[in-house]
Motif scaffolding. Structure first.
Motif, PDB file in Angstrom:
ATOM      1  N   ILE A  85      16.199  -1.139   7.900  1.00  0.00           N
ATOM      2  CA  ILE A  85      15.849  -1.816   6.647  1.00  0.00           C
ATOM      3  C   ILE A  85      14.811  -2.891   6.964  1.00  0.00           C
ATOM      4  CG2 ILE A  85      16.723  -3.060   4.639  1.00  0.00           C
ATOM      5  CD1 ILE A  85      17.773  -0.213   4.881  1.00  0.00           C
ATOM      6  N   THR A  86      13.546  -2.522   6.905  1.00  0.00           N
ATOM      7  CA  THR A  86      12.472  -3.448   7.250  1.00  0.00           C
ATOM      8  C   THR A  86      12.172  -4.441   6.134  1.00  0.00           C
ATOM      9  OG1 THR A  86      10.849  -1.832   6.472  1.00  0.00           O
ATOM     10  CG2 THR A  86      11.385  -1.814   8.827  1.00  0.00           C
ATOM     11  N   SER A  87      12.492  -4.054   4.894  1.00  0.00           N
ATOM     12  CA  SER A  87      12.275  -4.933   3.745  1.00  0.00           C
ATOM     13  C   SER A  87      12.941  -4.281   2.535  1.00  0.00           C
ATOM     14  CB  SER A  87      10.780  -5.145   3.481  1.00  0.00           C
ATOM     15  OG  SER A  87      10.151  -3.932   3.135  1.00  0.00           O
ATOM     16  N   SER A  88      12.800  -4.924   1.379  1.00  0.00           N
ATOM     17  CA  SER A  88      13.404  -4.361   0.167  1.00  0.00           C
ATOM     18  C   SER A  88      12.762  -3.044  -0.225  1.00  0.00           C
ATOM     19  CB  SER A  88      13.304  -5.365  -0.986  1.00  0.00           C
ATOM     20  OG  SER A  88      11.939  -5.658  -1.254  1.00  0.00           O
ATOM     21  N   GLU A  89      11.511  -2.837   0.196  1.00  0.00           N
ATOM     22  CA  GLU A  89      10.856  -1.551   0.000  1.00  0.00           C
ATOM     23  C   GLU A  89       9.780  -1.348   1.046  1.00  0.00           C
ATOM     24  OE1 GLU A  89       9.162  -1.547  -3.972  1.00  0.00           O
ATOM     25  OE2 GLU A  89       7.244  -2.255  -3.196  1.00  0.00           O
ATOM     26  N   TRP A  90       9.443  -0.107   1.279  1.00  0.00           N
ATOM     27  CA  TRP A  90       8.400   0.248   2.227  1.00  0.00           C
ATOM     28  C   TRP A  90       7.655   1.466   1.685  1.00  0.00           C
ATOM     29  CZ3 TRP A  90      13.640   0.197   3.545  1.00  0.00           C
ATOM     30  CH2 TRP A  90      14.289   1.432   3.472  1.00  0.00           C
ATOM     31  N   LEU A  91       6.616   1.867   2.382  1.00  0.00           N
ATOM     32  CA  LEU A  91       5.851   3.029   1.953  1.00  0.00           C
ATOM     33  C   LEU A  91       6.465   4.299   2.539  1.00  0.00           C
ATOM     34  CD1 LEU A  91       3.212   3.915   0.436  1.00  0.00           C
ATOM     35  CD2 LEU A  91       2.184   4.060   2.710  1.00  0.00           C
ATOM     36  N   ASP A  92       6.829   5.237   1.682  1.00  0.00           N
ATOM     37  CA  ASP A  92       7.299   6.537   2.134  1.00  0.00           C
ATOM     38  C   ASP A  92       6.086   7.318   2.638  1.00  0.00           C
ATOM     39  OD1 ASP A  92       7.935   9.380   2.121  1.00  0.00           O
ATOM     40  OD2 ASP A  92       9.776   8.844   1.043  1.00  0.00           O
ATOM     41  N   LYS A  93       6.090   7.649   3.908  1.00  0.00           N
ATOM     42  CA  LYS A  93       4.912   8.278   4.503  1.00  0.00           C
ATOM     43  C   LYS A  93       4.679   9.701   4.006  1.00  0.00           C
ATOM     44  CE  LYS A  93       5.082   5.503   8.718  1.00  0.00           C
ATOM     45  NZ  LYS A  93       5.148   5.483  10.193  1.00  0.00           N
ATOM     46  N   GLN A  94       5.710  10.317   3.427  1.00  0.00           N
ATOM     47  CA  GLN A  94       5.557  11.677   2.906  1.00  0.00           C
ATOM     48  C   GLN A  94       4.954  11.674   1.506  1.00  0.00           C
ATOM     49  OE1 GLN A  94       6.153  14.281   4.923  1.00  0.00           O
ATOM     50  NE2 GLN A  94       6.693  12.754   6.473  1.00  0.00           N
ATOM     51  N   THR A  95       5.445  10.779   0.659  1.00  0.00           N
ATOM     52  CA  THR A  95       4.983  10.757  -0.732  1.00  0.00           C
ATOM     53  C   THR A  95       3.902   9.722  -0.990  1.00  0.00           C
ATOM     54  OG1 THR A  95       6.666   9.131  -1.399  1.00  0.00           O
ATOM     55  CG2 THR A  95       7.298  11.458  -1.463  1.00  0.00           C
ATOM     56  N   LEU A  96       3.719   8.788  -0.035  1.00  0.00           N
ATOM     57  CA  LEU A  96       2.789   7.670  -0.189  1.00  0.00           C
ATOM     58  C   LEU A  96       3.128   6.830  -1.421  1.00  0.00           C
ATOM     59  CD1 LEU A  96      -0.645   9.201   0.852  1.00  0.00           C
ATOM     60  CD2 LEU A  96       0.944   7.826   2.209  1.00  0.00           C
ATOM     61  N   ARG A  97       4.403   6.716  -1.677  1.00  0.00           N
ATOM     62  CA  ARG A  97       4.888   5.868  -2.762  1.00  0.00           C
ATOM     63  C   ARG A  97       5.880   4.850  -2.200  1.00  0.00           C
ATOM     64  NH1 ARG A  97       4.052   7.527  -7.982  1.00  0.00           N
ATOM     65  NH2 ARG A  97       3.099   9.587  -8.263  1.00  0.00           N
TER      66      ARG A  97
END
Length: 448
Positions: A85-97
């Motif tokens: 858990i690096t932060s509350s959100e991160w970039l999904d490398k598959q969807t780029l979302r």
């Protein structure tokens, strides 16, 4: 010989607590807690500060820090490099979302991205599911990350209602009824206290000699009034729990997360503190132009998120471009830009043994972090014009307290800096279970 046996016979092991209450207070600061102490009553925060073991210089052993990564580290006893858990959100490398840390496409919310066990998980395994574990918080990330994978349930507040998730099975009947019947008030902290006391009263928590776990998240805010209001709720909580369970059989562990300086930008300008604005999206465009001059025109940096840049790996394979080469050239270029203090690559963080890189490495995760991590100068504003994200860089940390109270804990004040990953193994030892499986830190305090 007789004297030896007599001495051994008289040594007794104190019983484990019947209930451990982990209280995380978002944005709690040691300086604010102490400054406003004359305004507190005698049975809340002041009681914790005078009768508990108080570590005044608490910190997280990684960077960057937010609420989600701090709470995950508190309950797993390890850092984002391992728990994910690096932060509350991160970039999904598959969807780029952007991917929320507890969002689940199938169940709505779950701890699927939490890669190691938590205190709740270890407690459940140690007691074959008999021990109870609940979590209540204002937000889903705080509730689910503190509940872990095996808790009886987690609940949070959304749109003026208590909400839970079907991930936790079998569905706890008490929690299901509570979320349907009880309507939250506008006071977030009051709602957390109400839920905790109802849980102890109606869910049978803390009733037997097997340790149970109650994980609560409060909010401190940045104003005097918020600390005074928080004190009232902590008073209600302490008195309500100790009315039902003997003081020496309850262990309270109180800590903070991190402070988000919401008013820092205007304050810096008012007092003429050196600052600047670093535009991460413009930097990505400049880097693409530079790399285009070397490898041919293309969009090599595919996405930027927070302070991280992500390469288009498919494009690199098509052009037969070595990742280490393009990373090295990118570092050289970026370090010439005003406002950038350093640039890190995954290989540099994973291979390096430099102590100065340890906190950055601890906050990095190979599956979620970018290909280039940009460290901007202290006081500078990081802006992404495409996503409207804004943050201010701060190298120095703002300490928060870690307070241990109850279960015959002695009153003591400790100035030595400590980190929150040491809390989980300490609680585990106190209630005589294994520490979470990713935990490598030394316990913060020892059981009696």
């Amino acid at each position: 010989m007789l004297g030896f046996y007599t001495e051994v016979h008289t040594q007794t092991i104190a019983p484990a607590p019947r209930l451990v209450v982990c209280i995380t207070i978002d944005q709690l600061r040691t300086d604010y807690l102490e400054t406003f102490s004359p305004l507190y009553g005698s049975d809340g925060l002041k009681r914790l500060m005078t009768e508990g073991t108080v570590f005044t210089n608490g910190a997280c052993p990684f960077t960057p820090v937010d609420r989600a990564s701090a709470i995950a580290s508190l309950h797993t006893g390890t850092v984002p490099y391992y728990h994910g858990i690096t932060s509350s959100e991160w970039l999904d490398k598959q969807t780029l979302r952007p991917q929320n840390c507890v969002r689940d496409q199938k169940l709505g919310f779950s701890p699927q991205f939490l890669l190691t066990s938590t205190l709740s998980d270890e407690l459940k395994m140690a007691t074959n599911g008999v021990a109870k574990a609940f979590a209540f918080a204002p937000t889903p990330d705080a509730a689910i990350l503190s509940a872990g994978h095996a808790a009886d349930g987690a609940a949070w507040i959304t749109d003026g209602k208590w909400v839970t998730t079907t991930y936790y099975r079998p569905l706890n009947q008490w929690l299901n009824g509570f979320t349907r019947l009880f309507q939250p008030t506008s006071d977030v902290n009051q709602n957390i206290t109400d839920a905790a006391l109802k849980c102890i009263e109606q869910a049978g928590i803390g009733n037997d000699d097997k340790a149970d776990l109650l994980n609560l998240t409060y909010e401190a805010g940045l104003q005097m009034e918020s600390y005074v209001a928080l004190d009232r709720q902590i008073t209600r909580l302490l008195n309500g729990i100790e009315h039902r369970i003997p003081h020496q059989r309850v262990l309270f562990v109180i800590t903070g997360t991190t402070c988000r300086e919401e008013e820092e930008e205007s304050a810096q300008e008012r007092f003429r503190i050196p600052t600047g604005t670093f535009y991460i999206n413009r930097t990505a465009n400049l880097l693409n132009m530079y790399l285009g001059a070397i490898f041919g025109t293309a969009r090599y940096v595919e996405f930027c998120h927070q302070n991280q840049l992500y390469f288009n790996h498919q494009l690199l394979r098509q052009k037969n471009i070595n990742l280490s080469e393009i990373s090295s050239r990118s570092q050289e270029f970026l370090l010439q830009i005003t406002g950038i203090r350093n640039v890190y690559t995954p290989s540099q963080l994973q291979a390096g043994s430099n102590p100065l890189l340890e906190k950055v490495r601890n906050g990095f995760n190979i599956e979620k972090s970018g290909d280039l991590l940009i460290d901007i100068a202290p006081g500078w504003k990081l802006v992404n014009e495409e996503t409207q994200e804004k943050s201010t860089s701060r190298s120095g940390y703002i300490p928060f307290p870690i307070i241990i109270y109850g279960a015959d804990t002695k009153a003591e004040r400790i100035q030595t800096p400590v980190t929150i990953d040491r809390i989980a193994p300490a609680i585990a030892r106190t209630i005589r279970i294994r520490a979470p499986n990713g935990c490598m830190a030394e316990p913060l305090f020892l059981s009696k």
